[in-house]
Design a protein around this motif. Structure first.
Motif, PDB file in Angstrom:
ATOM      1  N   SER A  61       0.843  -1.193   0.000  1.00  0.00           N
ATOM      2  CA  SER A  61       0.000   0.000   0.000  1.00  0.00           C
ATOM      3  C   SER A  61       0.879   1.243   0.000  1.00  0.00           C
ATOM      4  CB  SER A  61      -0.860   0.042   1.258  1.00  0.00           C
ATOM      5  OG  SER A  61      -1.678  -1.081   1.329  1.00  0.00           O
ATOM      6  N   ARG A  62       0.314   2.316  -0.518  1.00  0.00           N
ATOM      7  CA  ARG A  62       1.068   3.560  -0.562  1.00  0.00           C
ATOM      8  C   ARG A  62       0.119   4.725  -0.289  1.00  0.00           C
ATOM      9  NH1 ARG A  62       5.609   5.280  -3.721  1.00  0.00           N
ATOM     10  NH2 ARG A  62       5.788   3.199  -4.572  1.00  0.00           N
ATOM     11  N   CYS A  63       0.630   5.688   0.470  1.00  0.00           N
ATOM     12  CA  CYS A  63      -0.159   6.884   0.735  1.00  0.00           C
ATOM     13  C   CYS A  63      -0.123   7.781  -0.497  1.00  0.00           C
ATOM     14  CB  CYS A  63       0.416   7.622   1.949  1.00  0.00           C
ATOM     15  SG  CYS A  63      -0.366   9.218   2.227  1.00  0.00           S
ATOM     16  N   GLN A  64      -1.301   8.199  -0.937  1.00  0.00           N
ATOM     17  CA  GLN A  64      -1.369   9.023  -2.147  1.00  0.00           C
ATOM     18  C   GLN A  64      -0.887  10.448  -1.874  1.00  0.00           C
ATOM     19  OE1 GLN A  64      -2.374   7.250  -4.878  1.00  0.00           O
ATOM     20  NE2 GLN A  64      -4.542   6.751  -4.703  1.00  0.00           N
ATOM     21  N   ASP A  65      -0.904  10.854  -0.621  1.00  0.00           N
ATOM     22  CA  ASP A  65      -0.570  12.239  -0.302  1.00  0.00           C
ATOM     23  C   ASP A  65       0.911  12.465  -0.052  1.00  0.00           C
ATOM     24  OD1 ASP A  65      -3.110  13.205  -0.630  1.00  0.00           O
ATOM     25  OD2 ASP A  65      -3.692  12.868   1.447  1.00  0.00           O
ATOM     26  N   CYS A  66       1.549  11.557   0.688  1.00  0.00           N
ATOM     27  CA  CYS A  66       2.962  11.797   1.020  1.00  0.00           C
ATOM     28  C   CYS A  66       3.870  10.693   0.481  1.00  0.00           C
ATOM     29  CB  CYS A  66       3.152  11.932   2.535  1.00  0.00           C
ATOM     30  SG  CYS A  66       3.021  10.373   3.425  1.00  0.00           S
ATOM     31  N   ASP A  67       3.303   9.725  -0.243  1.00  0.00           N
ATOM     32  CA  ASP A  67       4.089   8.637  -0.825  1.00  0.00           C
ATOM     33  C   ASP A  67       4.685   7.683   0.197  1.00  0.00           C
ATOM     34  OD1 ASP A  67       3.603   8.835  -3.471  1.00  0.00           O
ATOM     35  OD2 ASP A  67       5.453   9.893  -3.988  1.00  0.00           O
ATOM     36  N   PHE A  68       4.179   7.720   1.409  1.00  0.00           N
ATOM     37  CA  PHE A  68       4.610   6.742   2.396  1.00  0.00           C
ATOM     38  C   PHE A  68       4.238   5.341   1.917  1.00  0.00           C
ATOM     39  CE2 PHE A  68       3.831   4.022   6.068  1.00  0.00           C
ATOM     40  CZ  PHE A  68       5.003   4.174   6.768  1.00  0.00           C
ATOM     41  N   VAL A  69       5.192   4.407   1.980  1.00  0.00           N
ATOM     42  CA  VAL A  69       4.935   3.039   1.548  1.00  0.00           C
ATOM     43  C   VAL A  69       4.883   2.128   2.769  1.00  0.00           C
ATOM     44  CG1 VAL A  69       5.789   1.096   0.177  1.00  0.00           C
ATOM     45  CG2 VAL A  69       6.062   3.431  -0.665  1.00  0.00           C
ATOM     46  N   PHE A  70       3.844   1.320   2.828  1.00  0.00           N
ATOM     47  CA  PHE A  70       3.631   0.444   3.985  1.00  0.00           C
ATOM     48  C   PHE A  70       4.423  -0.850   3.819  1.00  0.00           C
ATOM     49  CE2 PHE A  70       0.110   2.641   6.137  1.00  0.00           C
ATOM     50  CZ  PHE A  70      -0.209   3.573   5.166  1.00  0.00           C
ATOM     51  N   ARG A  71       5.730  -0.728   3.802  1.00  0.00           N
ATOM     52  CA  ARG A  71       6.577  -1.876   3.500  1.00  0.00           C
ATOM     53  C   ARG A  71       6.563  -2.945   4.570  1.00  0.00           C
ATOM     54  NH1 ARG A  71       9.234  -1.044  -0.966  1.00  0.00           N
ATOM     55  NH2 ARG A  71       9.873   1.053  -1.522  1.00  0.00           N
ATOM     56  N   ASP A  72       6.476  -2.526   5.810  1.00  0.00           N
ATOM     57  CA  ASP A  72       6.592  -3.498   6.894  1.00  0.00           C
ATOM     58  C   ASP A  72       5.282  -4.152   7.242  1.00  0.00           C
ATOM     59  OD1 ASP A  72       9.259  -2.953   7.067  1.00  0.00           O
ATOM     60  OD2 ASP A  72       8.964  -1.327   8.494  1.00  0.00           O
ATOM     61  N   ARG A  73       4.262  -3.782   6.526  1.00  0.00           N
ATOM     62  CA  ARG A  73       2.954  -4.303   6.855  1.00  0.00           C
ATOM     63  C   ARG A  73       2.847  -5.763   6.465  1.00  0.00           C
ATOM     64  NH1 ARG A  73      -1.811  -1.988   8.308  1.00  0.00           N
ATOM     65  NH2 ARG A  73      -3.653  -3.143   7.692  1.00  0.00           N
ATOM     66  N   ARG A  86      -1.400  11.120   8.235  1.00  0.00           N
ATOM     67  CA  ARG A  86      -2.794  10.937   8.668  1.00  0.00           C
ATOM     68  C   ARG A  86      -3.808  10.946   7.527  1.00  0.00           C
ATOM     69  NH1 ARG A  86      -2.182   8.481  13.051  1.00  0.00           N
ATOM     70  NH2 ARG A  86      -0.371   9.249  14.097  1.00  0.00           N
ATOM     71  N   SER A  87      -3.332  10.899   6.336  1.00  0.00           N
ATOM     72  CA  SER A  87      -4.253  10.867   5.206  1.00  0.00           C
ATOM     73  C   SER A  87      -4.957   9.516   5.160  1.00  0.00           C
ATOM     74  CB  SER A  87      -3.478  11.082   3.907  1.00  0.00           C
ATOM     75  OG  SER A  87      -4.321  10.806   2.801  1.00  0.00           O
ATOM     76  N   GLU A  88      -6.193   9.524   4.686  1.00  0.00           N
ATOM     77  CA  GLU A  88      -6.899   8.263   4.480  1.00  0.00           C
ATOM     78  C   GLU A  88      -6.945   7.894   3.011  1.00  0.00           C
ATOM     79  OE1 GLU A  88     -10.635   8.109   6.546  1.00  0.00           O
ATOM     80  OE2 GLU A  88      -9.772   9.075   8.312  1.00  0.00           O
ATOM     81  N   ASP A  89      -6.200   8.631   2.234  1.00  0.00           N
ATOM     82  CA  ASP A  89      -6.167   8.389   0.796  1.00  0.00           C
ATOM     83  C   ASP A  89      -5.060   7.373   0.498  1.00  0.00           C
ATOM     84  OD1 ASP A  89      -6.796   8.582  -1.823  1.00  0.00           O
ATOM     85  OD2 ASP A  89      -6.030  10.615  -2.104  1.00  0.00           O
ATOM     86  N   ILE A  90      -5.351   6.117   0.816  1.00  0.00           N
ATOM     87  CA  ILE A  90      -4.350   5.061   0.719  1.00  0.00           C
ATOM     88  C   ILE A  90      -4.635   4.191  -0.495  1.00  0.00           C
ATOM     89  CG2 ILE A  90      -3.251   3.124   1.918  1.00  0.00           C
ATOM     90  CD1 ILE A  90      -3.033   5.768   3.443  1.00  0.00           C
ATOM     91  N   MET A  91      -3.613   4.007  -1.298  1.00  0.00           N
ATOM     92  CA  MET A  91      -3.763   3.118  -2.450  1.00  0.00           C
ATOM     93  C   MET A  91      -3.697   1.673  -1.968  1.00  0.00           C
ATOM     94  SD  MET A  91      -1.536   3.289  -5.926  1.00  0.00           S
ATOM     95  CE  MET A  91      -0.288   2.115  -5.412  1.00  0.00           C
ATOM     96  N   ALA A  92      -4.641   0.863  -2.384  1.00  0.00           N
ATOM     97  CA  ALA A  92      -4.700  -0.521  -1.928  1.00  0.00           C
ATOM     98  C   ALA A  92      -3.481  -1.304  -2.406  1.00  0.00           C
ATOM     99  CB  ALA A  92      -5.974  -1.174  -2.451  1.00  0.00           C
ATOM    100  N   PRO A  93      -3.069  -2.305  -1.602  1.00  0.00           N
ATOM    101  CA  PRO A  93      -1.998  -3.177  -2.079  1.00  0.00           C
ATOM    102  C   PRO A  93      -2.481  -4.005  -3.267  1.00  0.00           C
ATOM    103  CG  PRO A  93      -2.950  -4.057  -0.057  1.00  0.00           C
ATOM    104  CD  PRO A  93      -3.578  -2.712  -0.298  1.00  0.00           C
TER     105      PRO A  93
END
Ligand code: ZN
Length: 114
Positions: A61-73, A86-93
């Protein structure tokens, strides 16, 4: 079309081989709920892990606003909120299966049995 006697897991394996799809897209294609797709996917991961000729690929998953990538998830489901902005605009994995020998394209983060 896929023969009807195939199980949902076999069908998931068929449709994500060589491509990347989100659980939402899979739910649409298989006519089941996203929740069920995620359930099946956890078993698909185990099946593929035993198969030396293929590997399961998870595009995180990746945050659409700040490009944070949920790598450790570790979980396969989509996170609801970005821990960074804190954005909820998250691109689905998205999920896919590649043949183990294929070197085409960049290698995404891989689901392992760590
Ligand atoms: Zn963010």
């Amino acid at each position: 079309m896929l023969p009807p006697e195939r199980t949902p897991r076999q069908r998931i394996i068929d449709v994500i081989t060589g491509t990347r799809l989100s659980s939402y897209q899979l739910a649409q294609m298989l006519g089941i709920r996203e929740r069920q797709v995620e359930e099946h996917l956890t078993h698909v991961v185990k099946t593929i892990a035993r198969d030396k000729s293929r590997r399961f690929v998870l595009e995180p998953s990746r945050c659409q606003d700040c490009d944070f990538v949920f790598r450790d998830r570790r979980r396969l489901t989509r996170p609801s909120r970005c821990p960074h902005c804190r954005s909820e605009d998250i691109m689905a994995p998205r999920y896919g299966i590649d043949s183990a020998g294929s070197r085409s394209g960049p290698v995404d983060s891989q689901v392992s049995n760590r």
